[in-house]
Design a protein around this motif. Structure first.
Motif, PDB file in Angstrom:
ATOM      1  N   ALA A   1      -0.855   9.874   2.466  1.00  0.00           N
ATOM      2  CA  ALA A   1      -1.296  10.910   1.528  1.00  0.00           C
ATOM      3  C   ALA A   1      -0.374  10.976   0.307  1.00  0.00           C
ATOM      4  N   ARG A   2       0.883  10.595   0.500  1.00  0.00           N
ATOM      5  CA  ARG A   2       1.829  10.569  -0.626  1.00  0.00           C
ATOM      6  C   ARG A   2       1.693   9.298  -1.445  1.00  0.00           C
ATOM      7  N   GLY A   3       0.815   8.369  -1.003  1.00  0.00           N
ATOM      8  CA  GLY A   3       0.517   7.211  -1.840  1.00  0.00           C
ATOM      9  C   GLY A   3       0.931   5.853  -1.318  1.00  0.00           C
ATOM     10  N   LEU A   4       1.456   5.761  -0.084  1.00  0.00           N
ATOM     11  CA  LEU A   4       1.850   4.447   0.412  1.00  0.00           C
ATOM     12  C   LEU A   4       0.618   3.575   0.656  1.00  0.00           C
ATOM     13  N   VAL A   5       0.587   2.438   0.000  1.00  0.00           N
ATOM     14  CA  VAL A   5      -0.471   1.445   0.176  1.00  0.00           C
ATOM     15  C   VAL A   5       0.195   0.200   0.733  1.00  0.00           C
ATOM     16  N   TRP A   6      -0.461  -0.440   1.703  1.00  0.00           N
ATOM     17  CA  TRP A   6       0.094  -1.638   2.316  1.00  0.00           C
ATOM     18  C   TRP A   6      -0.082  -2.835   1.388  1.00  0.00           C
ATOM     19  N   THR A   7       1.018  -3.278   0.849  1.00  0.00           N
ATOM     20  CA  THR A   7       1.074  -4.489   0.035  1.00  0.00           C
ATOM     21  C   THR A   7       2.000  -5.462   0.766  1.00  0.00           C
ATOM     22  N   ARG A   8       2.134  -6.658   0.257  1.00  0.00           N
ATOM     23  CA  ARG A   8       3.092  -7.596   0.856  1.00  0.00           C
ATOM     24  C   ARG A   8       4.485  -6.975   0.890  1.00  0.00           C
ATOM     25  N   GLU A   9       4.856  -6.309  -0.188  1.00  0.00           N
ATOM     26  CA  GLU A   9       6.192  -5.742  -0.301  1.00  0.00           C
ATOM     27  C   GLU A   9       6.394  -4.568   0.656  1.00  0.00           C
ATOM     28  N   THR A  10       5.427  -3.646   0.718  1.00  0.00           N
ATOM     29  CA  THR A  10       5.599  -2.492   1.595  1.00  0.00           C
ATOM     30  C   THR A  10       5.550  -2.915   3.064  1.00  0.00           C
ATOM     31  N   LEU A  11       4.693  -3.876   3.403  1.00  0.00           N
ATOM     32  CA  LEU A  11       4.667  -4.380   4.780  1.00  0.00           C
ATOM     33  C   LEU A  11       5.969  -5.062   5.146  1.00  0.00           C
ATOM     34  N   ASP A  12       6.535  -5.817   4.213  1.00  0.00           N
ATOM     35  CA  ASP A  12       7.800  -6.487   4.476  1.00  0.00           C
ATOM     36  C   ASP A  12       8.884  -5.461   4.817  1.00  0.00           C
TER      37      ASP A  12
END
Length: 128
Positions: free
Chosen positions: A79-90
Motif C-alpha cells: 500500500a505504501r508503493g512497493l512494486v516487485w522489480t528485479r531490484e526490490t526482489l534482489d
C-alpha cells in the motif's frame, strides 16, 4: 612474459567478474527456485500453496495478488508503493525481514548474489 600472462589473466578475471552480474542463467535460476517450491509456484492455476503464486510477480505491487491472504506487513508495504522489480526482489531475497519487518515468509535468505540474480531471471521469464 610470465608476468605479462599473469597480468592478462588477472585483468580478464576482473572483467568477467564485472560482467557476471549482467548475465543471469534462467536454467540455474530454476534449480535455485527449487528451494521455494514448498510454498510457491509459477505454474498457472497452481494456487493452493502456503505462499502466493510467483508467476507474473515482476511488476506486481506487493501484497496484491487476488485471492491470496498476505501478512498485514506485506499488504501495508504494498500500500505504501512497493512494486516487485528485479531490484526490490534482489534486496528482499537477500534479507526478507529487513525489507518487510513482520513478513511471514520463513525462507532462509539467498545470500549469494548469483543465486538471487538467476532466480529473478527465472521469475522474470514466467511473467506473462
Amino acid at each position: 612474459m610470465r608476468v605479462r600472462a599473469v597480468g592478462l589473466l588477472v585483468g580478464g578475471a576482473a572483467m568477467l567478474a564485472w560482467l557476471s552480474p549482467l548475465r543471469a542463467h534462467s536454467a540455474r535460476g530454476e534449480r535455485v527456485f527449487q528451494r521455494c517450491f514448498t510454498c510457491h509456484s509459477v505454474v498457472p492455476g497452481e494456487d493452493r500453496l502456503p505462499g502466493p503464486s510467483l508467476r507474473g510477480v515482476i511488476g506486481r505491487r506487493a501484497g496484491t495478488l487476488p485471492g491470496f491472504r498476505f501478512s498485514p506487513a506485506l499488504v501495508e508495504t504494498g500500500a505504501r508503493g512497493l512494486v516487485w522489480t528485479r531490484e526490490t526482489l534482489d534486496t528482499y531475497l537477500a534479507d526478507p525481514s529487513l525489507v518487510i519487518p513482520g513478513t511471514e515468509m520463513g525462507m532462509p535468505r539467498l545470500r549469494e548474489t548469483d543465486d538471487r540474480r538467476d532466480v529473478i531471471d527465472f521469475l522474470e521469464r514466467r511473467t506473462p
